[in-house]
Write a protein that holds these residues in place. Structure first.
Motif, short mmCIF file in Angstrom:
data_model
loop_
_atom_site.label_atom_id
_atom_site.label_comp_id
_atom_site.label_asym_id
_atom_site.label_seq_id
_atom_site.Cartn_x
_atom_site.Cartn_y
_atom_site.Cartn_z
N TYR A 133 -9.60 -11.87 -11.02
CA TYR A 133 -9.20 -13.51 -11.68
C TYR A 133 -8.95 -13.97 -10.97
O TYR A 133 -8.81 -15.24 -10.60
CB TYR A 133 -8.85 -13.49 -13.13
N ASP A 134 -7.37 -13.51 -10.87
CA ASP A 134 -6.06 -14.39 -9.91
C ASP A 134 -6.53 -14.74 -9.00
O ASP A 134 -6.53 -15.26 -7.88
CB ASP A 134 -4.69 -13.26 -10.28
N ALA A 135 -7.16 -13.70 -8.00
CA ALA A 135 -8.18 -13.65 -6.72
C ALA A 135 -8.92 -14.58 -6.22
O ALA A 135 -9.58 -14.89 -5.43
CB ALA A 135 -7.90 -11.99 -6.16
N ASP A 136 -9.12 -15.04 -7.54
CA ASP A 136 -10.79 -16.08 -7.98
C ASP A 136 -12.06 -15.26 -7.63
O ASP A 136 -13.16 -15.87 -7.06
CB ASP A 136 -10.59 -17.12 -6.66
N ASP A 137 -12.51 -14.69 -7.55
CA ASP A 137 -13.57 -13.05 -7.67
C ASP A 137 -13.93 -13.36 -9.28
O ASP A 137 -13.88 -11.90 -9.91
CB ASP A 137 -13.06 -11.88 -7.44
N GLN A 138 -14.52 -14.26 -9.27
CA GLN A 138 -14.95 -13.78 -10.98
C GLN A 138 -15.65 -13.14 -11.19
O GLN A 138 -15.56 -13.12 -12.43
CB GLN A 138 -15.45 -15.23 -11.49
N ARG A 164 -4.95 -6.56 -6.14
CA ARG A 164 -6.09 -5.34 -7.13
C ARG A 164 -6.90 -4.03 -6.51
O ARG A 164 -7.08 -3.43 -7.04
CB ARG A 164 -6.84 -6.70 -6.90
N SER A 165 -6.76 -4.17 -5.35
CA SER A 165 -6.94 -2.93 -4.30
C SER A 165 -6.32 -1.45 -5.04
O SER A 165 -7.11 -0.59 -5.13
CB SER A 165 -6.70 -2.73 -3.05
N LEU A 166 -5.02 -1.47 -5.33
CA LEU A 166 -4.28 -0.66 -6.40
C LEU A 166 -4.77 -0.39 -7.05
O LEU A 166 -4.82 0.60 -8.29
CB LEU A 166 -2.49 -1.05 -5.33
N ALA A 167 -4.73 -1.21 -7.80
CA ALA A 167 -5.15 -1.19 -9.52
C ALA A 167 -6.26 -0.85 -9.14
O ALA A 167 -6.69 0.03 -10.29
CB ALA A 167 -5.10 -2.69 -10.33
N VAL A 168 -6.64 -0.83 -8.31
CA VAL A 168 -8.56 -0.05 -8.54
C VAL A 168 -8.60 1.28 -8.54
O VAL A 168 -8.97 2.16 -9.03
CB VAL A 168 -9.71 -0.97 -7.84
N ARG A 169 -7.32 1.54 -7.31
CA ARG A 169 -7.47 2.88 -7.26
C ARG A 169 -6.77 3.83 -8.39
O ARG A 169 -6.99 5.14 -8.93
CB ARG A 169 -6.66 3.20 -6.13
N HIS A 170 -6.01 3.10 -9.18
CA HIS A 170 -5.14 3.95 -10.02
C HIS A 170 -6.13 3.95 -11.61
O HIS A 170 -5.81 4.79 -12.18
CB HIS A 170 -3.88 3.04 -10.84
N ALA A 218 1.15 -1.44 -0.11
CA ALA A 218 -0.13 -0.18 -0.13
C ALA A 218 1.18 1.28 0.13
O ALA A 218 0.53 2.27 -0.13
CB ALA A 218 -0.90 0.02 1.38
N ASP A 219 2.72 1.06 0.04
CA ASP A 219 2.92 2.73 0.11
C ASP A 219 3.29 2.28 -1.03
O ASP A 219 3.99 1.94 -1.72
CB ASP A 219 3.56 1.97 1.00
N THR A 220 3.76 4.04 -1.35
CA THR A 220 4.26 4.32 -3.16
C THR A 220 5.29 4.01 -2.93
O THR A 220 5.38 3.54 -3.56
CB THR A 220 3.52 5.69 -3.05
N VAL A 221 6.24 3.99 -2.55
CA VAL A 221 7.33 4.26 -1.88
C VAL A 221 7.77 2.57 -2.53
O VAL A 221 8.57 2.22 -2.74
CB VAL A 221 8.71 4.95 -1.57
N GLY A 222 7.09 2.12 -1.34
CA GLY A 222 7.31 0.27 -1.58
C GLY A 222 6.72 -0.08 -2.76
O GLY A 222 7.05 -0.89 -3.44
N VAL A 223 5.67 0.16 -3.58
CA VAL A 223 5.03 0.01 -4.57
C VAL A 223 6.52 -0.46 -5.64
O VAL A 223 6.73 -1.07 -6.77
CB VAL A 223 4.32 0.47 -5.34
#
Length: 339
Positions: free
Chosen positions: A106-111, A63-69, A8-13
């Motif tokens: 999909y990878d998280a199995d949330d189809q 996935r939550s980071l991608a949704v925010r992006h 969740a940390d930008t520098v960490g990403v």
């Protein structure tokens, strides 16, 4: 710091993706000011970083980071000013981000959510008449259809992707889709046709390695001989030829780049499954337990599901090694569930 906080940390990403840390924040994205090429490149680099994290750690946390992006791209698209050329690229980036959100779910199995985001991406591809994005979405939806037990639909989606990919001229892209056609055909019990498509996929990868044809899109970087060994192993497994399946799955694991942590975890569990089904319970149990090393770093619903399946398969065996492995796997699953 645990992995979720790290991601969740930008520098960490940026650090986890192996990218240079910016000495200053990226260009502000407020509600005023024109968007130019620099801002567009920053948004695209952000998406690339998330994809690298997915390769290493799986889609569940990312996935939550991608949704925010995706929300950020859409906000800029709808509230900022820019020339038409930049506008089209922002629309395309929003479509690509939606497609990658679909993959992560999909990878998280949330189809259900995967379908939602792929539908959004396909709408963008249709409006923009962008074949590259259509190929990405159709080929991804083919995987999902096979995963959900709809191989006929998976085959038609793969063929739709192949039709568009052929005109794009990328051998690697065509190889990926040929392998997905083979997966659907194997699930339809057409082993002969599946084998032919896999052979074609291998020829296309060899052709790509000589530099012939258009370069592959960035998302296709995972594809190569290791992935095709995995596909061949899956084909033999569907045909019930588990000794042969294990041979190819072992090769896939040996040759897979270590940066693809999620794929390595999945390959090893698939190998364990084929070994147990082939009667090599001791080696299968050892690989199942060995997969825990990868799973400590990976959050993927698909991998977790396969872990449960392999544990159940071992539980049905009366071998001493199987019982010991079940104990370790069950303890790991319980600890992870409590985390």
């Amino acid at each position: 710091m645990d992995r979720r906080a790290f991601l969740a940390d930008t520098v960490g990403v940026t650090a986890a993706a192996g990218l240079p840390v910016h000495p200053r924040p990226l260009t502000p994205t407020g509600s005023t000011g024109a968007v130019g090429t620099v801002q567009l490149l920053e948004l695209r680099e952000g998406l690339r970083s998330l994809l690298q994290l997915d390769n290493a750690y799986g889609g569940t946390d990312v996935r939550s980071l991608a949704v925010r992006h995706l929300r950020r791209v859409r906000r800029i698209l709808n509230t900022r000013t820019y020339p038409d050329t930049i506008g089209r690229q922002l629309q395309l980036l929003a479509g690509e981000a939606a497609a990658y959100c679909g993959w992560l779910f999909y990878d998280a199995d949330d189809q259900d959510n995967a379908r939602l985001y792929w539908g959004q991406a396909l709408a963008t591809a249709t409006v923009l008449r962008d074949q590259d994005l259509e190929v990405l979405v159709f080929s991804s939806m083919s995987l999902q259809a096979c995963h959900e037990g709809r191989p006929r639909e998976g085959l038609e989606l793969a063929r739709a992707a192949q039709e568009r990919a052929t005109s794009l001229g990328s051998p690697t892209l065509r190889s990926i889709i040929a392998a997905r056609e083979a997966r659907a055909l194997s699930l339809l019990n057409d082993g002969r046709s599946a084998g032919r498509r896999l052979t074609e996929a291998m020829h296309l990868v060899d052709r790509s390695s000589t530099g012939r044809g258009r370069p592959a899109p960035e998302w296709a970087a995972f594809h190569g001989h290791a992935e095709l060994d995995y596909s061949q192993g899956m084909l033999y497994a569907e045909l019930g030829q588990h000794h042969s399946a294990a041979q190819f799955l072992r090769a896939a694991l040996d040759h897979q780049d270590r940066t693809y942590g999620r794929n390595r975890a999945l390959y090893r569990l698939r190998l364990a499954e084929s070994l147990v089904r082939a009667g090599d319970v001791d080696e299968g149990a050892a690989h199942a337990v060995g997969s825990l090393e990868h799973l400590e770093e990976v959050e993927s619903g698909r991998v977790t599901r396969k872990l449960r399946e392999v544990t159940g398969l071992l539980r049905d065996s009366d071998a001493v090694s199987a019982g010991q492995a079940v104990g370790e796997l069950t303890e790991y699953a319980r600890a992870k569930g409590a985390a």
